[in-house]
Design a protein around this motif. Structure first.
Motif, short mmCIF file in Angstrom:
data_model
loop_
_atom_site.label_atom_id
_atom_site.label_comp_id
_atom_site.label_asym_id
_atom_site.label_seq_id
_atom_site.Cartn_x
_atom_site.Cartn_y
_atom_site.Cartn_z
N ASN A 116 -30.66 45.07 10.78
CA ASN A 116 -31.90 44.72 11.49
C ASN A 116 -32.83 43.91 10.58
O ASN A 116 -33.92 44.37 10.21
CB ASN A 116 -32.61 45.99 11.97
N THR A 184 -30.33 46.62 15.68
CA THR A 184 -31.71 46.17 15.86
C THR A 184 -32.57 47.17 16.63
O THR A 184 -33.80 47.02 16.70
CB THR A 184 -31.75 44.82 16.60
N ASN A 185 -31.95 48.20 17.19
CA ASN A 185 -32.70 49.22 17.91
C ASN A 185 -33.18 50.32 16.98
O ASN A 185 -33.89 51.22 17.42
CB ASN A 185 -31.82 49.83 19.01
N ASP A 196 -38.66 43.24 22.86
CA ASP A 196 -37.64 42.51 23.61
C ASP A 196 -36.26 42.83 23.04
O ASP A 196 -36.04 42.80 21.83
CB ASP A 196 -37.88 41.00 23.51
N GLY A 197 -35.34 43.16 23.92
CA GLY A 197 -33.98 43.45 23.49
C GLY A 197 -33.75 44.90 23.09
O GLY A 197 -32.63 45.28 22.74
N HIS A 198 -34.81 45.72 23.12
CA HIS A 198 -34.67 47.13 22.75
C HIS A 198 -33.94 47.87 23.87
O HIS A 198 -34.39 47.90 25.01
CB HIS A 198 -36.06 47.75 22.53
N ILE A 199 -32.79 48.45 23.53
CA ILE A 199 -31.99 49.17 24.53
C ILE A 199 -31.82 50.62 24.09
O ILE A 199 -31.99 50.96 22.92
CB ILE A 199 -30.61 48.51 24.74
#
Length: 285
Positions: A116, A184-185, A196-199
């Motif tokens: 990340n 990245t989470n 944005d893009g957080h899952i």
């Protein structure tokens, strides 16, 4: 590999080369006496050369220098701790502890750089985690030294220390597995707004525990004190770490429920936090 990860890796390895010195000097019998008689000076020279090299290479790159000197000095202490664990029976388990401590802090930065990079800062080394964290580390060292002087046999419980070592390594592996799975989470700080893009990650180690990185760190912290045969700090670390993660998980799950709603609620029902008696935020359950 991004530049920061490469600088960190090379610098850590450079510092850690100190662990090779005994083998190198003993392979060449005609210079073996140099190590045996002047090992203190050799270690100091190595330390100074490494730091001088970091300064010279990154003389006009302040950020790179700050990465390099932290990673390099962590590597140096790691290598020195390895030598202590090999050549000093009385301090063997303390060497294990310092290896675990230095590797943990370096690998936190390195893993963040690899998984990340957008969240990467010097704080990713976690060297300035908190005043309480530093006090806890100092207390564990002090207890080992004092008890080792007063009750020397107490620090030579091989099977207890080996169990602690296994727990420490297992916790480290679990934490890093969670970071590589979430990528990245994952973030060292609780996120108050959804990026944005957080899952929601529920695969891999996240299918076993809702918070595997905390479980890993919890196991790591307790394992280090078992490894040192530190009964007082073991109790203290267990209580303080449990309270810290109980509060942090509760706070974090409030935001996760806001981010992911019913999906996270279903996830809560299926997967435990992973830390004994920590249930997390349970308002709707």
């Amino acid at each position: 590999m991004i530049r920061q990860a490469r600088i960190s890796l090379i610098s850590f390895a450079a510092g850690a080369t100190v662990l090779l010195f005994p083998a190198v000097f003993h392979v060449l019998p005609f210079i073996r006496f140099i190590w045996e008689d002047f090992w203190h000076a050799i270690l100091m020279i190595h330390f100074l050369i490494c730091n001088g090299a970091f300064s010279a290479i990154y003389v006009h790159q302040r950020d790179s220098y700050r990465i390099s000197v932290r990673a390099g000095n962590l590597g140096f202490v790691f290598g020195l701790s390895f030598l202590i664990s090999i050549y000093s029976q009385s301090w063997q388990h303390f060497g294990w502890y310092m290896m675990a401590l230095t590797f943990f802090h370096w690998s936190e930065y390195e893993t963040t750089a690899l998984t990340n990079p957008s969240s990467l800062t010097l704080e990713s080394f976690l060297l300035d985690h908190s005043r309480e964290y530093k006090m806890a580390a100092a207390a564990s060292c002090a207890e080992f030294i004092v008890e080792g002087l007063v009750f020397p046999g107490m620090k030579h419980q091989k099977w207890i220390s080996t169990f602690g070592l296994i727990l420490t390594v297992g916790g480290e592996l679990l934490r890093k597995a969670s970071m590589f799975t979430a990528r990245t989470n994952f973030n060292h700080h609780i996120q108050h707004t959804k990026q944005d893009g957080h899952i929601l990650v529920t695969r891999g180690v996240y299918s076993l525990f809702r918070h595997p990185s905390y479980v890993g760190w919890f196991a790591w912290s307790i394992g280090t004190q078992i490894m040192l045969c530190n009964p007082i700090c073991l109790i203290g670390y267990t209580i303080v770490s449990w309270r810290f993660f109980n509060e942090r998980i509760t706070e974090e799950e409030i935001y996760l429920l806001n981010f992911f709603g019913e999906d996270y609620l279903d996830y809560q029902k299926k997967v435990p936090t992973g830390i004994p008696f920590v249930r997390g935020y349970r308002q709707y359950l």
